[in-house]
Design a protein around this motif. Sequence first.
Motif, PDB file in Angstrom:
ATOM      1  N   CYS A 138       0.846  -1.189   0.000  1.00 52.28           N
ATOM      2  CA  CYS A 138       0.000   0.000   0.000  1.00 52.28           C
ATOM      3  C   CYS A 138       0.888   1.247   0.000  1.00 52.28           C
ATOM      4  O   CYS A 138       1.693   1.435   0.921  1.00 52.28           O
ATOM      5  CB  CYS A 138      -0.905  -0.011   1.233  1.00 52.28           C
ATOM      6  SG  CYS A 138      -1.838   1.520   1.478  1.00 52.28           S
ATOM      7  N   GLU A 143       0.157   4.307   0.620  1.00 54.45           N
ATOM      8  CA  GLU A 143      -0.186   5.273   1.659  1.00 54.45           C
ATOM      9  C   GLU A 143       0.367   4.892   3.029  1.00 54.45           C
ATOM     10  O   GLU A 143       0.717   5.764   3.831  1.00 54.45           O
ATOM     11  CB  GLU A 143      -1.702   5.424   1.766  1.00 54.45           C
ATOM     12  CG  GLU A 143      -2.363   6.034   0.558  1.00 54.45           C
ATOM     13  CD  GLU A 143      -3.866   6.116   0.733  1.00 54.45           C
ATOM     14  OE1 GLU A 143      -4.393   7.224   0.926  1.00 54.45           O
ATOM     15  OE2 GLU A 143      -4.515   5.046   0.662  1.00 54.45           O
ATOM     16  N   GLU A 191      -9.325  -5.405  -6.215  1.00 51.41           N
ATOM     17  CA  GLU A 191      -8.308  -4.353  -6.182  1.00 51.41           C
ATOM     18  C   GLU A 191      -6.913  -4.938  -6.376  1.00 51.41           C
ATOM     19  O   GLU A 191      -6.063  -4.348  -7.060  1.00 51.41           O
ATOM     20  CB  GLU A 191      -8.384  -3.597  -4.863  1.00 51.41           C
ATOM     21  CG  GLU A 191      -7.388  -2.454  -4.746  1.00 51.41           C
ATOM     22  CD  GLU A 191      -7.487  -1.702  -3.427  1.00 51.41           C
ATOM     23  OE1 GLU A 191      -6.873  -0.623  -3.332  1.00 51.41           O
ATOM     24  OE2 GLU A 191      -8.168  -2.190  -2.504  1.00 51.41           O
ATOM     25  N   GLN A 241     -14.197  -1.160  -1.362  1.00 47.71           N
ATOM     26  CA  GLN A 241     -12.794  -0.779  -1.529  1.00 47.71           C
ATOM     27  C   GLN A 241     -12.445   0.412  -0.639  1.00 47.71           C
ATOM     28  O   GLN A 241     -11.374   0.465  -0.034  1.00 47.71           O
ATOM     29  CB  GLN A 241     -12.530  -0.435  -2.998  1.00 47.71           C
ATOM     30  CG  GLN A 241     -11.084  -0.100  -3.307  1.00 47.71           C
ATOM     31  CD  GLN A 241     -10.889   0.263  -4.770  1.00 47.71           C
ATOM     32  OE1 GLN A 241     -11.830   0.609  -5.490  1.00 47.71           O
ATOM     33  NE2 GLN A 241      -9.651   0.174  -5.246  1.00 47.71           N
ATOM     34  N   ASN A 269     -11.996  -0.909   2.839  1.00 53.32           N
ATOM     35  CA  ASN A 269     -10.686  -1.546   2.992  1.00 53.32           C
ATOM     36  C   ASN A 269      -9.589  -0.499   3.183  1.00 53.32           C
ATOM     37  O   ASN A 269      -8.693  -0.670   4.019  1.00 53.32           O
ATOM     38  CB  ASN A 269     -10.366  -2.403   1.758  1.00 53.32           C
ATOM     39  CG  ASN A 269     -11.083  -3.736   1.769  1.00 53.32           C
ATOM     40  OD1 ASN A 269     -11.284  -4.337   2.814  1.00 53.32           O
ATOM     41  ND2 ASN A 269     -11.485  -4.207   0.596  1.00 53.32           N
ATOM     42  N   ARG A 270      -9.659   0.571   2.411  1.00 47.90           N
ATOM     43  CA  ARG A 270      -8.655   1.633   2.539  1.00 47.90           C
ATOM     44  C   ARG A 270      -8.743   2.280   3.920  1.00 47.90           C
ATOM     45  O   ARG A 270      -7.711   2.526   4.571  1.00 47.90           O
ATOM     46  CB  ARG A 270      -8.863   2.684   1.453  1.00 47.90           C
ATOM     47  CG  ARG A 270      -7.923   3.888   1.575  1.00 47.90           C
ATOM     48  CD  ARG A 270      -8.138   4.874   0.447  1.00 47.90           C
ATOM     49  NE  ARG A 270      -7.276   6.044   0.621  1.00 47.90           N
ATOM     50  CZ  ARG A 270      -7.619   7.145   1.281  1.00 47.90           C
ATOM     51  NH1 ARG A 270      -8.833   7.224   1.850  1.00 47.90           N
ATOM     52  NH2 ARG A 270      -6.783   8.156   1.391  1.00 47.90           N
ATOM     53  N   ARG A 278      -7.163   0.009   6.404  1.00 47.39           N
ATOM     54  CA  ARG A 278      -5.698   0.014   6.321  1.00 47.39           C
ATOM     55  C   ARG A 278      -5.113   1.236   7.022  1.00 47.39           C
ATOM     56  O   ARG A 278      -4.129   1.141   7.762  1.00 47.39           O
ATOM     57  CB  ARG A 278      -5.241   0.004   4.859  1.00 47.39           C
ATOM     58  CG  ARG A 278      -5.394  -1.305   4.142  1.00 47.39           C
ATOM     59  CD  ARG A 278      -4.540  -1.373   2.889  1.00 47.39           C
ATOM     60  NE  ARG A 278      -4.837  -0.348   1.902  1.00 47.39           N
ATOM     61  CZ  ARG A 278      -5.755  -0.466   0.948  1.00 47.39           C
ATOM     62  NH1 ARG A 278      -6.503  -1.562   0.884  1.00 47.39           N
ATOM     63  NH2 ARG A 278      -5.940   0.489   0.074  1.00 47.39           N
TER      64      ARG A 278
END
Length: 319
Positions: free
Chosen positions: A175, A177, A231, A271, A274-275, A278
């Motif tokens: 990821c 980010e 994704e 999605q 999920n972000r 995270r």
Amino acid sequence: MSDIRHLADDEVIREPGLYAMPLERHHGQPCDGVSVTSGILRGMELKSPADVWAFHQLNPGRFERPVTAALRMGQAMAALIEGGIDTLNANFVVSGGSAPRRPTIKQMIAYDEGRATDAGRESVEYWRAMEADTRTVVSQAEFDLIVAMGGVLAQSPEAAAVMSGLPEVTMAWQCPETGLWVLSRPDTVSLDGMTSDYKKMSTKGGAFDYRLVDRRITDHAYDMQMALAAESLEVLGYGWPASVGIVAQCDAPPYHVILREIPEHVLRVAQFRNRRARLRFAECLDSRRWPGPGEDTGAYQYPEWLEQRLLSEQQVANQ
């Protein structure tokens, strides 16, 4: 397939890609940095950071997660789907209904000293053989159920088409980010545009229909699980899959199968979830603070539907 790399026991993931590894390795921090799976992300959304950290492998004071019957059965069905009866037998061993009682300490001592009774000898030898076997133990009834359900599943051409992709492949990427490694492992993935996951479902006496399947998808955030798979395919260069869905099967005769496709607009919302999960996990990891449900304080509130009804009744009564 050349796209899939086999991860050796002594190596870690350092590059994004598709990897073949045991399920335990997938959940066991196999990367050169901290990794998160769908289960971790869904836990951050559905429960609390404290619930996730309580059982997390990186937590030195973690609780050991019990192996439930549902988890054991799910793993057994995954093995059957992946490689048929041979793979099932390679990973699971049946403990028959006629198994002797576990031996007492006295019986084990007597056996080691060569003075065991016939019953003691049978008990010690049986259970030592079972404990030496690295395969997961299932009962005869559980084994028979798995085989029966698998037989019905194999007869469904729709399910066969949906589940015709690569089984149990870990998709790994980092990821940008958070720096976290992201791992997705649906039951089957096709690199030309399809991914699916199998779910065994119990009705608890109710009807097995699309309503029940949709409730389970919502309750367990399977939309997040499948969005992560979609994704991952996109990030790894295979494009967003054209078809993403859940293969649900009832665990009671006649073992009906229902396919539920998850549309892209739902997956895009998942999605986002999920972000968000995270980002929150990374924040908790950096701060070493994992908030629990007890930190959400406030006053009691009526459910919106009940509040509206009671306010209406109050107005009528006051006229």
